[in-house]
Design a protein around this motif. Structure first.
Motif, short mmCIF file in Angstrom:
data_model
loop_
_atom_site.label_atom_id
_atom_site.label_comp_id
_atom_site.label_asym_id
_atom_site.label_seq_id
_atom_site.Cartn_x
_atom_site.Cartn_y
_atom_site.Cartn_z
N THR A 21 -12.43 2.83 -10.12
CA THR A 21 -11.77 4.12 -10.08
C THR A 21 -12.68 5.14 -9.40
O THR A 21 -13.89 4.91 -9.25
N ALA A 50 -1.94 -1.88 -5.87
CA ALA A 50 -2.75 -0.77 -5.36
C ALA A 50 -2.72 0.44 -6.28
O ALA A 50 -1.66 0.82 -6.79
N ASP A 51 -3.90 1.03 -6.48
CA ASP A 51 -4.02 2.38 -7.03
C ASP A 51 -4.12 3.34 -5.86
O ASP A 51 -4.88 3.11 -4.91
N VAL A 52 -3.37 4.43 -5.92
CA VAL A 52 -3.28 5.36 -4.80
C VAL A 52 -3.94 6.68 -5.15
O VAL A 52 -3.71 7.23 -6.24
N TYR A 53 -4.78 7.18 -4.24
CA TYR A 53 -5.43 8.48 -4.39
C TYR A 53 -5.02 9.35 -3.21
O TYR A 53 -5.19 8.96 -2.05
N THR A 90 0.86 -1.18 0.00
CA THR A 90 0.00 0.00 0.00
C THR A 90 0.90 1.23 0.00
O THR A 90 2.12 1.11 -0.03
N SER A 91 0.30 2.39 0.06
CA SER A 91 1.08 3.59 0.30
C SER A 91 1.47 3.62 1.78
O SER A 91 1.06 2.75 2.57
N ASN A 131 -15.94 -2.39 -8.19
CA ASN A 131 -16.06 -2.39 -9.65
C ASN A 131 -17.20 -3.27 -10.13
O ASN A 131 -17.27 -3.61 -11.31
N SER A 166 -5.37 3.61 -0.58
CA SER A 166 -4.95 2.61 -1.57
C SER A 166 -6.13 1.73 -1.91
O SER A 166 -6.83 1.25 -1.02
N ASP A 220 -5.13 -7.03 -7.02
CA ASP A 220 -4.30 -6.25 -7.93
C ASP A 220 -3.37 -5.32 -7.15
O ASP A 220 -3.61 -5.02 -5.97
N SER A 242 -3.26 9.44 2.01
CA SER A 242 -3.76 8.78 0.81
C SER A 242 -4.65 7.60 1.17
O SER A 242 -4.71 7.17 2.33
#
Length: 460
Positions: free
Chosen positions: A223, A167-170, A123-124, A136, A154, A165, A152
């Motif tokens: 997303t 991690a996508d971080v915002y 993760t972040s 999703n 994750s 998957d 953030s």
């Protein structure tokens, strides 16, 4: 399955002679092991000695033990996976060994250890909280973490092959020295589009920032779009989401310690939250939602040490002040029916204590005296769900000092079995549960703050 162990009694190790005794073990069959015997070993521990055993294809055990002294001894039999060391099942008891006499042990049924650590995911920096939901819309649960050290969240999407998957971080804040400290997250549909949104609670920072709730609206494909920031003005410490006015939009309650109140914000079709009202005056450290009186409306449970006050929901977003119960010092509250009487019960931790507390609900917003269960050294978070598939809710928590996940299996009558520990080689700080592989067994997810990881324990 039968096992004959030759134990040399009355002689020092390595010496010949002496009377021999044989312990014959009859163990309840464990069919699940039969398919994976090439990756399974067994250990028979008695009198401080370990007898390492082989497991054959017909699940017959074979092996030899070191010298065992005469007298009464406790024993335990463990099945482990060879490659990971994960415990599959165990049983225990006691036996008396007498010189020159053969002894037979008839094991009770093996107790399954239903989880295996299968992976860690990055993760972040600084994950301190996590939650599970289908982000999703593919029917597979996904994971979101709040990362305190990097301002953030994750997002780790789940796959049908029992994996997550990358991690996508915002970013939820600047992520610099003057951080906002995201410490809690919740999922809900705040704008009524059928997609889960993420609400992130910032507790505030040392530079005077008083804290806020930041929204991320889900696109339905995993997303997110960043929404508005709602300043709380007083160090928010707890948050919960649910449809309080039954209009199809999830609403939000936030406990603000600095201003001593619980704020209510209504969700809407345009994604804006409308401040509705506030309740309580005092230091509220936790707030949760649940239908405690069975009228179909969400009620609000607010904890301000040493008391809990239940606010009874009217179904329109307003509340009536209900009963107050003195409960002592608590943290990490969850509600659920653990004794089968259809009335939600309250489960909590005690800060800096090894105990889990269970308060049986009476169905009117009041609770009976607590029952205590030991759960390691100092657990930090709680999750409630049927993880062993017996139809009864179980308690899942963490033990950072022991680097383990802790499970107390429920009997369905409000009582729980002694804690079982699943070592994960890292120190967990929060836990969540969800069915990742669609087999109706619940997986356990845990955040590892020190290592910036999510650990996945797969249900067997």
């Amino acid at each position: 399955m039968l096992l004959s162990l030759s134990l040399l009694i009355g002689c020092a190790s390595g010496e010949s002679g002496g009377d021999r005794t044989t312990i014959t073990i009859q163990s309840t069959p464990y069919p699940e092991i039969a398919n994976i015997t090439s990756n399974v070993s067994a250990y028979f521990e008695i009198a401080g000695k370990i007898c390492q055993l082989n497991v054959d294809q017909d699940t017959t055990l074979s092996g030899q033990c070191p010298d065992i002294s005469l007298g009464s001894h406790s024993y335990i039999l463990k099945y482990r996976l060879i490659d990971t060391g994960a415990i599959l099942a165990t049983t225990e008891g006691s036996v008396t060994i007498e010189q020159g006499k053969n002894t037979e042990i008839s094991f009770p049924p093996l107790v399954r250890y239903p989880f295996e650590l299968v992976a860690n995911y990055n993760t972040s920096a600084g994950p301190v909280d996590l939650t599970i939901g289908d982000l999703n819309n593919d029917g597979i649960p996904d994971v979101v973490t709040a990362n305190k050290d990097s301002d953030s969240i994750s997002v780790l999407l789940g796959n049908s092959d029992e994996s997550l998957d990358a991690a996508d971080v915002y970013q939820t804040g600047p992520g610099s020295v003057e951080r906002l400290y995201p410490e809690h997250i919740e999922l809900g549909d705040l704008n009524g589009d059928g997609n889960l949104d993420v609400a992130v609670m910032h507790s505030g920072s040392e530079n005077g920032y008083s804290g806020d709730v930041t929204l991320f609206f889900g696109n339905g494909d995993g997303t997110f779009q960043e929404g508005d920031v709602y300043f709380q003005g007083g160090r928010p410490v707890s948050m919960a989401l649910g449809d309080l006015n039954r209009d199809g939009f999830d609403d939000m309650v936030v406990a603000n310690s600095g201003v001593g109140e619980v704020r209510i914000l209504f969700g809407s079709g345009d994604g804006f939250l409308m401040l509705a009202d506030s309740y309580l005056q005092g230091f509220v450290s936790d707030v949760i939602l649940g239908d405690l009186n069975g009228d179909g409306n969400l009620d609000m449970v607010a904890y301000y040490s040493p008391e809990i006050t239940v606010f009874m929901g009217n179904g329109d977003g307003t509340f009536q002040t209900g009963p107050t119960t003195t409960v002592g010092i608590l943290s990490s509250l969850v509600v659920g029916d653990v004794n089968g009487d259809i009335h939600p019960d309250l489960i909590s931790l005690i800060p800096d204590s090894p105990n889990v507390e269970v308060f049986s609900g009476n169905g009117d917003g009041t609770f009976q005296a607590e029952t205590l269960y030991a759960a390691g050294s100092s657990p930090k978070s709680l999750a409630l769900g049927d993880i062993n598939g017996d139809g009864y809710p179980d308690i899942v928590t963490d033990d950072p000092e022991a680097k383990a996940i802790v499970v107390l299996s429920g009997n369905g009558d409000g009582l729980f079995n002694p804690a079982r520990f699943y070592e994960i080689d890292n120190s967990p700080v929060s836990v969540a549960i969800g069915d990742l592989n669609g087999d109706s067994g619940l997986e356990i997810f845990a955040t590892i703050y020190d290592s910036d990881l999510v650990a996945l324990l797969l249900s067997r």
